[in-house]
Design a protein around this motif. Structure first.
Motif, PDB file in Angstrom:
ATOM      1  N   HIS A   8       3.526 -35.829 -20.688  1.00  0.00           N
ATOM      2  CA  HIS A   8       3.727 -36.865 -21.704  1.00  0.00           C
ATOM      3  C   HIS A   8       5.165 -37.403 -21.647  1.00  0.00           C
ATOM      4  O   HIS A   8       5.549 -37.986 -20.639  1.00  0.00           O
ATOM      5  CB  HIS A   8       3.341 -36.334 -23.085  1.00  0.00           C
ATOM      6  N   HIS A  49      12.113 -39.574 -31.623  1.00  0.00           N
ATOM      7  CA  HIS A  49      11.567 -39.957 -32.934  1.00  0.00           C
ATOM      8  C   HIS A  49      10.676 -38.835 -33.432  1.00  0.00           C
ATOM      9  O   HIS A  49      10.493 -37.826 -32.753  1.00  0.00           O
ATOM     10  CB  HIS A  49      10.854 -41.311 -32.868  1.00  0.00           C
ATOM     11  N   ASP A  53       3.608 -36.183 -31.032  1.00  0.00           N
ATOM     12  CA  ASP A  53       3.541 -36.097 -29.573  1.00  0.00           C
ATOM     13  C   ASP A  53       4.938 -36.100 -28.929  1.00  0.00           C
ATOM     14  O   ASP A  53       5.061 -36.212 -27.698  1.00  0.00           O
ATOM     15  CB  ASP A  53       2.661 -37.213 -28.983  1.00  0.00           C
ATOM     16  N   HIS A  54       5.985 -35.951 -29.767  1.00  0.00           N
ATOM     17  CA  HIS A  54       7.372 -35.852 -29.276  1.00  0.00           C
ATOM     18  C   HIS A  54       8.113 -34.658 -29.866  1.00  0.00           C
ATOM     19  O   HIS A  54       9.202 -34.323 -29.411  1.00  0.00           O
ATOM     20  CB  HIS A  54       8.140 -37.153 -29.564  1.00  0.00           C
ATOM     21  N   ASP A 140       9.825 -43.900 -27.163  1.00  0.00           N
ATOM     22  CA  ASP A 140       8.679 -44.805 -27.347  1.00  0.00           C
ATOM     23  C   ASP A 140       9.245 -46.136 -27.801  1.00  0.00           C
ATOM     24  O   ASP A 140       9.896 -46.217 -28.846  1.00  0.00           O
ATOM     25  CB  ASP A 140       7.745 -44.282 -28.450  1.00  0.00           C
ATOM     26  N   HIS A 190       4.848 -41.161 -21.014  1.00  0.00           N
ATOM     27  CA  HIS A 190       3.946 -41.649 -22.065  1.00  0.00           C
ATOM     28  C   HIS A 190       2.744 -42.405 -21.487  1.00  0.00           C
ATOM     29  O   HIS A 190       2.406 -43.503 -21.912  1.00  0.00           O
ATOM     30  CB  HIS A 190       4.714 -42.549 -23.055  1.00  0.00           C
TER      31      HIS A 190
HETATM   32 MN    MN Z   1       4.480 -41.215 -28.576  1.00  0.00          MN
END
Ligand code: MN
Ligand code: NI
Length: 226
Positions: A8, A49, A53-54, A140, A190
């Protein structure tokens, strides 16, 4: 610099013997099932951020390693409220000198709620400058003209750009971004993790090549030297 990809948007980058870990999301990433999250090294955990998913593995890795969490003020405070003692809060436009080099928090166009829905400040990217080289992690983001400022004021050896589309820039905008930041070596992130962001690898590489740029799509678990 040694660049390791954990899937990711999660990268480990070793500079001057220090391990920088970006946006750890391994446990819930099916594509990263082969990565042992408990053996990922970290002296610093840099979070672009607040989205899950981070940030999903940041707490456990920070607890295990004692790493310093570097992010915006709101995100660092959120982790400090969970018992993390080592945090370095920043905000957009600010730069700080660490023992491996400098970190500048730069703009990203996105959103930034925390996994529990609380306020996560504004999303960002990072420009890292060190004696071993310079790079940009866009986080992102949409394509933004602000990226031109990064290209005009920093000599980048490589950049981590989101390319999966739907939630961030897609390939075409990422090619334009690479021109704005004046960087010909791009590592994609990503993409492929969820249905919304699956991409055609060869088509993506061809579009970058047509713009005289190199796009790397690193296999998860791979480490390269730059
Ligand atoms: Mn993301
Ligand atoms: Ni996000």
């Amino acid at each position: 610099m040694k660049v390791s990809y954990y899937g990711h948007s999660c990268f480990g980058i070793e500079i001057a013997g220090k391990h920088l870990l970006f946006d750890p999301f391994v446990t819930y990433n099916e594509l990263a099932a082969g990565v042992d999250v408990d053996s990922i090294p970290a002296d610093y955990i840099l979070l672009t951020h607040g989205h899950q998913d981070h940030t999903a593995d940041a707490l456990s890795i920070a607890q295990r390693t004692g790493a310093t969490i570097v992010s915006n003020y709101e995100i660092v405070t959120w982790f400090q409220n969970k018992g993390i003692e080592n945090g370095h809060p920043m905000n957009h436009g600010g730069r700080w000198k660490f023992d491996f080099g400098t970190v500048k928090l730069v703009n990203a166009i996105h959103s930034s709620s925390m996994p529990d829905g609380s306020y996560g400040g504004n999303p960002g990217g990072f420009v890292i400058e060190s004696a071993e080289g310079n790079f940009y992690n866009a986080g992102d983001t949409a394509l933004t003209l602000d990226m031109k400022l990064i290209g005009e004021t920093h000599a980048l050896d490589f950049a981590l750009l989101p390319i999966g589309d739907n939630f961030t820039m897609g390939i075409d905008d990422a090619v334009t971004a690479s021109q704005f930041i004046q960087c010909k070596r791009i590592i994609g992130m990503h993409y492929d993790t969820f249905g919304y962001i699956k991409i055609e690898h060869e088509e993506a590489k061809a579009k970058f090549a047509a713009a005289n740029c190199d796009l790397s799509l690193m296999p998860i678990g791979q480490t390269i030297e730059i």
